[in-house]
Write a protein that holds these residues in place. Sequence first.
Motif, PDB file in Angstrom:
ATOM      1  N   ILE A   9      -0.942  -3.363  -9.475  1.00  0.00           N
ATOM      2  CA  ILE A   9      -1.270  -2.513  -7.965  1.00  0.00           C
ATOM      3  C   ILE A   9      -1.443  -3.627  -7.009  1.00  0.00           C
ATOM      4  O   ILE A   9      -2.338  -4.062  -6.725  1.00  0.00           O
ATOM      5  CB  ILE A   9      -2.347  -1.712  -8.215  1.00  0.00           C
ATOM      6  CG1 ILE A   9      -2.351  -0.694  -9.477  1.00  0.00           C
ATOM      7  CG2 ILE A   9      -2.769  -1.088  -6.955  1.00  0.00           C
ATOM      8  CD1 ILE A   9      -1.196   0.529  -9.238  1.00  0.00           C
ATOM      9  N   ALA A  38       0.004   2.254  -5.713  1.00  0.00           N
ATOM     10  CA  ALA A  38      -0.896   2.988  -6.251  1.00  0.00           C
ATOM     11  C   ALA A  38      -0.248   4.416  -5.850  1.00  0.00           C
ATOM     12  O   ALA A  38      -0.615   5.244  -6.853  1.00  0.00           O
ATOM     13  CB  ALA A  38      -2.189   2.817  -5.218  1.00  0.00           C
ATOM     14  N   ILE A  98      -6.579   2.045  -0.524  1.00  0.00           N
ATOM     15  CA  ILE A  98      -6.521   2.403  -1.927  1.00  0.00           C
ATOM     16  C   ILE A  98      -7.341   3.196  -2.597  1.00  0.00           C
ATOM     17  O   ILE A  98      -7.257   4.276  -3.058  1.00  0.00           O
ATOM     18  CB  ILE A  98      -6.046   1.088  -2.790  1.00  0.00           C
ATOM     19  CG1 ILE A  98      -4.358   0.524  -2.655  1.00  0.00           C
ATOM     20  CG2 ILE A  98      -6.124   1.776  -4.461  1.00  0.00           C
ATOM     21  CD1 ILE A  98      -4.333  -0.642  -3.106  1.00  0.00           C
ATOM     22  N   ILE A 112      -7.797   2.703 -11.401  1.00  0.00           N
ATOM     23  CA  ILE A 112      -7.289   1.723 -10.791  1.00  0.00           C
ATOM     24  C   ILE A 112      -8.458   0.369 -10.600  1.00  0.00           C
ATOM     25  O   ILE A 112      -9.598   0.976 -10.399  1.00  0.00           O
ATOM     26  CB  ILE A 112      -6.599   1.943  -9.567  1.00  0.00           C
ATOM     27  CG1 ILE A 112      -5.230   2.576  -9.498  1.00  0.00           C
ATOM     28  CG2 ILE A 112      -6.460   0.586  -8.574  1.00  0.00           C
ATOM     29  CD1 ILE A 112      -4.496   2.821  -8.230  1.00  0.00           C
ATOM     30  N   CYS A 116      -7.010   6.987  -3.717  1.00  0.00           N
ATOM     31  CA  CYS A 116      -7.511   7.441  -5.025  1.00  0.00           C
ATOM     32  C   CYS A 116      -8.277   8.524  -5.014  1.00  0.00           C
ATOM     33  O   CYS A 116      -8.527   9.370  -5.943  1.00  0.00           O
ATOM     34  CB  CYS A 116      -7.879   6.161  -5.676  1.00  0.00           C
ATOM     35  SG  CYS A 116      -6.704   4.810  -6.270  1.00  0.00           S
TER      36      CYS A 116
END
Length: 373
Positions: A245, A251, A279, A263, A283
């Motif tokens: 990542i 991602a 990110i 992650i 997520c």
Amino acid sequence: MICFKKFTLREIHLPLKEPFKISSGTETIRRIFLLQLFNADGSETWSECCAGALPNYSYETIDTAWLAIKNWCAPRVLHKTFDSPQELNQALRRDFRGHNMAKAALEMAGWAMAAQLENIPLAEKLGGERKKIATGISLGIQDTPIILAEKVQQALDEGYQKAKMKIKPGQDLEFIATVRREVGDNAPLMVDANNAYTLDQIDHLKKFDDFNLMMIEQPLAYDDIYLHSKLQPHFKTPICLDESIANLEKAKEMVALGSGRIINIKPGRLGGFAESIAIHDFCQENNIPVWCGGMLESGVGRAYNVALASLPNFTLPGDVSPSSRYWTQDVVSPEWTMDKNGMVTVPWDKPGLGIEIDIDRVEKLTVRKETLK
Ligand code: OSB
Ligand code: MG
């Protein structure tokens, strides 16, 4: 206003209490890259570049990062005025590929400086909420399964909420099985392969599924997303991606392809906080839990990781162990500590980074120093 007028770059050598062995190499004495940054208004802050001595985790090393900061990052930032750290981030990224760890050292300092100028804690500047961070330990590859089991048990007794074990082919199943047997069925265990396997070892990897692991971190190639999507469906254990990542797009690819379900966010790997937060938010919207990884940082880099881990979707214990797990003596005061429930306290009561640097100690440990202005 963020306007840095001078940077002091330093390399210090800090011996780890015990060597840290991963599938691709061993660290014994950590070569730590610290930066002291002076703002035009007279305030200053510190940051840490997390690049290692060798290019075994990423292509970046302390030496490439030093060069990148001096030749390409500093000229984009020094004596330039930025209204926000996001603006500083843009200046570092424009037509400049890679070198995320070098960029992150300046980008993250921009956030710390902004927080300090606003007289608020870094955690608040980042949008954090948590008062305490649940902490895990990352244990290097040990000589025997029994030694590993003892270290895991000791860590759990100290309060750590997760034990991550480094593995590689030949030092995996027997180690995992022994630890699981010794520490009990419900102990929070995970493994990190640092890309030591290939997809044709799938039958071997499938055996990991019997040990009720929280996750398997980065089993396949360091830059792969696609092949992990061929592996994840064969497991009930979630795959967690770290090395792969490299940015928000990766991602998105992970989620689109189903390459993993968790992650590990390391702001250094991602070029700093702006990308890390992007990110984190992505997520959160996609029900992917995240946690904050570590790169054996000194107390300076740890301050940044702890602040980031206070954001709401950091729901799993991070590799943000206390200073004493790594060093006989850290370079910050107070040192980072963990309570008996495995929690590290976010310094909400102090503006900016929330730590003091022990400058005399840093000076003594310095082996290389350069001032850019
Ligand atoms: O893969 O997470 C990793 C350290 C160096 C390079 C890679 C990794 C690590 C760790 C250390 O796991 C975590 C820590 O800082 O405690
Ligand atoms: Mg990892």
